[in-house]
Design an enzyme around this catalytic site. Structure first.
Site, PDB file in Angstrom:
ATOM      1  N   ARG A 122       0.819  -1.228   0.000  1.00 12.33           N
ATOM      2  CA  ARG A 122       0.000   0.000   0.000  1.00 12.33           C
ATOM      3  C   ARG A 122       0.848   1.272   0.000  1.00 12.33           C
ATOM      4  O   ARG A 122       0.410   2.326   0.434  1.00 12.33           O
ATOM      5  CB  ARG A 122      -0.972   0.036   1.181  1.00 12.33           C
ATOM      6  CG  ARG A 122      -1.974  -1.096   1.130  1.00 12.33           C
ATOM      7  CD  ARG A 122      -3.184  -0.834   1.993  1.00 12.33           C
ATOM      8  NE  ARG A 122      -4.044  -2.012   1.943  1.00 12.33           N
ATOM      9  CZ  ARG A 122      -3.863  -3.078   2.726  1.00 12.33           C
ATOM     10  NH1 ARG A 122      -2.895  -3.101   3.621  1.00 12.33           N
ATOM     11  NH2 ARG A 122      -4.660  -4.103   2.604  1.00 12.33           N
ATOM     12  N   LYS A 144       3.626  11.667 -11.287  1.00 14.68           N
ATOM     13  CA  LYS A 144       2.756  10.789 -12.087  1.00 14.68           C
ATOM     14  C   LYS A 144       3.492   9.482 -12.336  1.00 14.68           C
ATOM     15  O   LYS A 144       4.607   9.485 -12.857  1.00 14.68           O
ATOM     16  CB  LYS A 144       2.428  11.438 -13.433  1.00 14.68           C
ATOM     17  CG  LYS A 144       1.377  12.516 -13.360  1.00 14.68           C
ATOM     18  CD  LYS A 144       0.967  12.870 -14.780  1.00 14.68           C
ATOM     19  CE  LYS A 144       0.002  14.035 -14.795  1.00 14.68           C
ATOM     20  NZ  LYS A 144      -0.338  14.411 -16.183  1.00 14.68           N
ATOM     21  N   GLU A 186      11.722  18.862 -24.717  1.00 17.56           N
ATOM     22  CA  GLU A 186      10.975  19.211 -23.498  1.00 17.56           C
ATOM     23  C   GLU A 186      11.653  20.376 -22.764  1.00 17.56           C
ATOM     24  O   GLU A 186      10.979  21.184 -22.126  1.00 17.56           O
ATOM     25  CB  GLU A 186      10.850  17.997 -22.573  1.00 17.56           C
ATOM     26  CG  GLU A 186      10.251  16.745 -23.221  1.00 17.56           C
ATOM     27  CD  GLU A 186       8.727  16.744 -23.302  1.00 17.56           C
ATOM     28  OE1 GLU A 186       8.093  17.739 -22.901  1.00 17.56           O
ATOM     29  OE2 GLU A 186       8.169  15.725 -23.778  1.00 17.56           O
ATOM     30  N   LYS A 227       9.051  22.876 -14.053  1.00 17.74           N
ATOM     31  CA  LYS A 227       8.037  21.843 -13.892  1.00 17.74           C
ATOM     32  C   LYS A 227       7.551  21.815 -12.448  1.00 17.74           C
ATOM     33  O   LYS A 227       6.356  21.688 -12.192  1.00 17.74           O
ATOM     34  CB  LYS A 227       8.548  20.465 -14.320  1.00 17.74           C
ATOM     35  CG  LYS A 227       7.450  19.416 -14.125  1.00 17.74           C
ATOM     36  CD  LYS A 227       7.446  18.269 -15.069  1.00 17.74           C
ATOM     37  CE  LYS A 227       6.230  17.373 -14.784  1.00 17.74           C
ATOM     38  NZ  LYS A 227       6.290  16.084 -15.457  1.00 17.74           N
ATOM     39  N   GLU A 237      -3.470  18.272 -12.068  1.00 19.92           N
ATOM     40  CA  GLU A 237      -3.870  18.661 -13.417  1.00 19.92           C
ATOM     41  C   GLU A 237      -5.348  18.998 -13.548  1.00 19.92           C
ATOM     42  O   GLU A 237      -6.061  18.478 -14.400  1.00 19.92           O
ATOM     43  CB  GLU A 237      -3.480  17.580 -14.446  1.00 19.92           C
ATOM     44  CG  GLU A 237      -3.579  18.105 -15.878  1.00 19.92           C
ATOM     45  CD  GLU A 237      -2.828  17.275 -16.907  1.00 19.92           C
ATOM     46  OE1 GLU A 237      -2.021  16.423 -16.531  1.00 19.92           O
ATOM     47  OE2 GLU A 237      -3.054  17.525 -18.099  1.00 19.92           O
ATOM     48  N   ARG A 241      -1.575  22.854 -14.928  1.00 16.62           N
ATOM     49  CA  ARG A 241      -0.630  21.808 -15.310  1.00 16.62           C
ATOM     50  C   ARG A 241      -0.793  21.452 -16.783  1.00 16.62           C
ATOM     51  O   ARG A 241       0.150  20.972 -17.420  1.00 16.62           O
ATOM     52  CB  ARG A 241      -0.809  20.565 -14.412  1.00 16.62           C
ATOM     53  CG  ARG A 241       0.300  19.544 -14.583  1.00 16.62           C
ATOM     54  CD  ARG A 241       0.342  18.506 -13.458  1.00 16.62           C
ATOM     55  NE  ARG A 241       1.353  17.491 -13.772  1.00 16.62           N
ATOM     56  CZ  ARG A 241       1.880  16.634 -12.902  1.00 16.62           C
ATOM     57  NH1 ARG A 241       1.495  16.660 -11.644  1.00 16.62           N
ATOM     58  NH2 ARG A 241       2.787  15.756 -13.274  1.00 16.62           N
ATOM     59  N   ASN A 245       1.333  20.541 -21.615  1.00 15.69           N
ATOM     60  CA  ASN A 245       0.986  19.834 -22.848  1.00 15.69           C
ATOM     61  C   ASN A 245       1.244  20.653 -24.107  1.00 15.69           C
ATOM     62  O   ASN A 245       0.878  20.225 -25.201  1.00 15.69           O
ATOM     63  CB  ASN A 245      -0.486  19.403 -22.811  1.00 15.69           C
ATOM     64  CG  ASN A 245      -0.704  18.275 -21.827  1.00 15.69           C
ATOM     65  OD1 ASN A 245       0.152  17.416 -21.652  1.00 15.69           O
ATOM     66  ND2 ASN A 245      -1.843  18.297 -21.150  1.00 15.69           N
ATOM     67  N   HIS A 248       1.945  18.970 -27.366  1.00 17.11           N
ATOM     68  CA  HIS A 248       1.611  17.559 -27.195  1.00 17.11           C
ATOM     69  C   HIS A 248       0.312  17.139 -27.873  1.00 17.11           C
ATOM     70  O   HIS A 248       0.103  15.950 -28.088  1.00 17.11           O
ATOM     71  CB  HIS A 248       1.565  17.200 -25.711  1.00 17.11           C
ATOM     72  CG  HIS A 248       2.934  17.052 -25.087  1.00 17.11           C
ATOM     73  ND1 HIS A 248       3.841  18.102 -25.041  1.00 17.11           N
ATOM     74  CD2 HIS A 248       3.568  16.002 -24.509  1.00 17.11           C
ATOM     75  CE1 HIS A 248       4.949  17.685 -24.459  1.00 17.11           C
ATOM     76  NE2 HIS A 248       4.810  16.414 -24.117  1.00 17.11           N
ATOM     77  N   HIS A 252       1.172  13.992 -29.720  1.00 18.40           N
ATOM     78  CA  HIS A 252       0.566  12.700 -29.401  1.00 18.40           C
ATOM     79  C   HIS A 252      -0.122  12.095 -30.624  1.00 18.40           C
ATOM     80  O   HIS A 252      -0.085  10.877 -30.823  1.00 18.40           O
ATOM     81  CB  HIS A 252      -0.458  12.845 -28.266  1.00 18.40           C
ATOM     82  CG  HIS A 252       0.174  12.979 -26.907  1.00 18.40           C
ATOM     83  ND1 HIS A 252      -0.432  13.660 -25.869  1.00 18.40           N
ATOM     84  CD2 HIS A 252       1.341  12.509 -26.411  1.00 18.40           C
ATOM     85  CE1 HIS A 252       0.348  13.598 -24.790  1.00 18.40           C
ATOM     86  NE2 HIS A 252       1.433  12.921 -25.091  1.00 18.40           N
ATOM     87  N   HIS A 267       8.919  10.089 -28.583  1.00 19.18           N
ATOM     88  CA  HIS A 267       8.026  11.108 -28.023  1.00 19.18           C
ATOM     89  C   HIS A 267       8.533  12.543 -28.260  1.00 19.18           C
ATOM     90  O   HIS A 267       7.796  13.395 -28.747  1.00 19.18           O
ATOM     91  CB  HIS A 267       7.828  10.836 -26.528  1.00 19.18           C
ATOM     92  CG  HIS A 267       7.037  11.877 -25.821  1.00 19.18           C
ATOM     93  ND1 HIS A 267       5.667  11.991 -25.978  1.00 19.18           N
ATOM     94  CD2 HIS A 267       7.411  12.863 -24.975  1.00 19.18           C
ATOM     95  CE1 HIS A 267       5.238  13.015 -25.243  1.00 19.18           C
ATOM     96  NE2 HIS A 267       6.269  13.555 -24.625  1.00 19.18           N
TER      97      HIS A 267
END
Ligand code: NAD
Ligand code: ZN
Length: 367
Positions: A122, A144, A186, A227, A237, A241, A245, A248, A252, A267
């Site tokens: 946990r 994340k 990035e 960041k 987000e 946040r 993107n 992106h 993407h 990427h």
């Protein structure tokens, strides 16, 4: 080795990012300060042979028991099967609540090991030792974690902040140039979002970043500061946040069209094309000067990144293929898209109701 410290002030989950060349040799001392007795090192089969033994030795010299698990490199490793392997290895290593999972690798290893740390027993603490430029400036910061599912990328995961991030910029010396460039897209993104002075700095100093001079440490640290600031404002987000993107939405879509085949597009290459497109699209909408769009494109091209659809190896299909790939993105609602657009370099904003027709017209011009 001297380090730049970037604090991430997230209340009771606050932690530091240490940036500097040679930090791996001091990892034991810096990690022992967290007070654990054992560490499970998670890495991949490219990074492990280069750096895992040095890390384990440094930890053991500082009194920590270690065990190492190495998984195959590549995006396919962010899977349920790998999660099971990592959790079992962590349990077999008798990692208890006060102990640590240490992710030694790029974003694939960091996302997977971080998620395993979030769920095993946990939740146990974890440390990120990112080894790609992308993971040093992006994925290791922000908490994340997760794996991919048959329904899409990063759809199973958790927010789980690390207890410490050690970004040893010397580890990037062994990174293939293509991966270095991809991570650099990035870095540039942070300047384009809200820091025009940093974009200027990038234009002047990128050679030092690639060559591994002190500019590399500065670029990584400044990216982490950017960041971290966004993450502290909006950890989950709900708002700001989303600015991360930038580039992106198009990026993407191109990754999807090239089926996440890294032989065709990684990427950061998709992001580079996406950043150039976000600026050209903003210029086409009359929001931003054409000169800014040209400047962004020139810088990305100077470091060897692609900026045009025609540079996608194996082709990018039709305008409808791109629109359809975008429609699969979670950012599409009804006939409108949520886009990160710009009023200039360092002046990005969230545009929530961009009509698909405007995007279609823009893409027709791009082809
Ligand atoms: P990666 O982890 O696949 O690493 C790229 C390649 O470089 C791999 O083959 C790896 O083995 C190799 N490598 C790594 N470090 C090396 C080194 N120092 N020397 C030589 N080779 C090395 O890719 P990545 O670009 O680091 O990460 C991509 C992943 O990050 C994606 O899964 C993406 O979803 C995720 N990501 C997560 C976040 C987040 O916020 N959690 C943000 C951005 C991206
Ligand atoms: Zn990205």
């Amino acid at each position: 080795a001297s380090a730049i410290t970037v604090p991430v002030p997230l209340g009771d989950r606050a932690y530091d990012i240490h940036v500097g060349r040679g930090l791996l040799g001091e990892a034991g001392r810096r990690i022992a300060a967290l007070g654990a007795r054992a560490a499970a090192i998670v890495t991949d089969e490219n990074v492990g042979p280069l750096y895992a033994a040095a890390l384990a030795a440094s930890l053991e010299q500082n009194g920590l028991r270690t065990a190492t698990i190495a998984l195959p490199p590549g995006e396919a490793t962010k899977s349920y099967a790998s999660l099971e392997r990592v959790c079992d290895a962590v349990l077999a290593a008798k990692i208890e609540r006060g102990d640590l999972v240490v992710a030694l690798g790029g974003g694939v290893v960091g996302d997977l090991a971080g998620f395993a740390a979030a769920v095993v027993r946990r939740g146990v603490r974890f440390v990120q030792i990112p080894t790609t430029l992308l993971s040093q400036v992006d994925s290791s910061v922000g908490g994340k974690t997760g794996i991919n599912s048959r329904h899409g990328k990063n759809l199973v995961g958790a927010f789980h902040q690390p207890s410490l991030v050690l970004a040893d910029t010397g580890l990037l010396d062994s990174l293939p140039l293509r991966e270095m460039r991809a991570g650099y897209a990035e870095v540039v993104k942070y300047g384009l979002i809200d820091d025009p002075a940093f974009f200027d700095w990038c234009e002047k100093n990128w050679r030092g970043v690639f060559a591994g001079g002190p500019e590399r440490d500065e670029a990584v640290a400044q990216s982490c500061r950017s960041k971290a600031a966004v993450v502290v404002r909006d950890e989950r987000e709900d708002g700001d946040r989303a600015l991360l993107n930038l580039g992106h939405t198009f990026g993407h879509a191109l990754e999807r069209i090239t089926r996440y085949d890294s032989a065709r597009l990684v990427h950061g290459e998709g992001v580079a094309i996406g950043l150039a497109q976000a600026f050209r699209f903003s210029a086409a909408l009359g929001l931003c000067d054409e000169a800014d769009a040209r400047r962004v494109e020139a810088h990305l091209a100077a470091v060897g990144l692609p900026t045009r659809l025609s540079q996608v190896p194996g082709g990018y299909g039709t305008v409808d293929d791109i629109l359809e790939a975008m429609a699969q993105d979670k950012k599409v609602k009804g006939g409108a898209l949520t886009f990160i657009l710009v009023r200039g370099i360092g002046q990005s904003f969230i545009a929530r109701d961009v009509p698909v027709d405007r995007v279609r017209a823009f893409l027709q011009d791009e082809i």
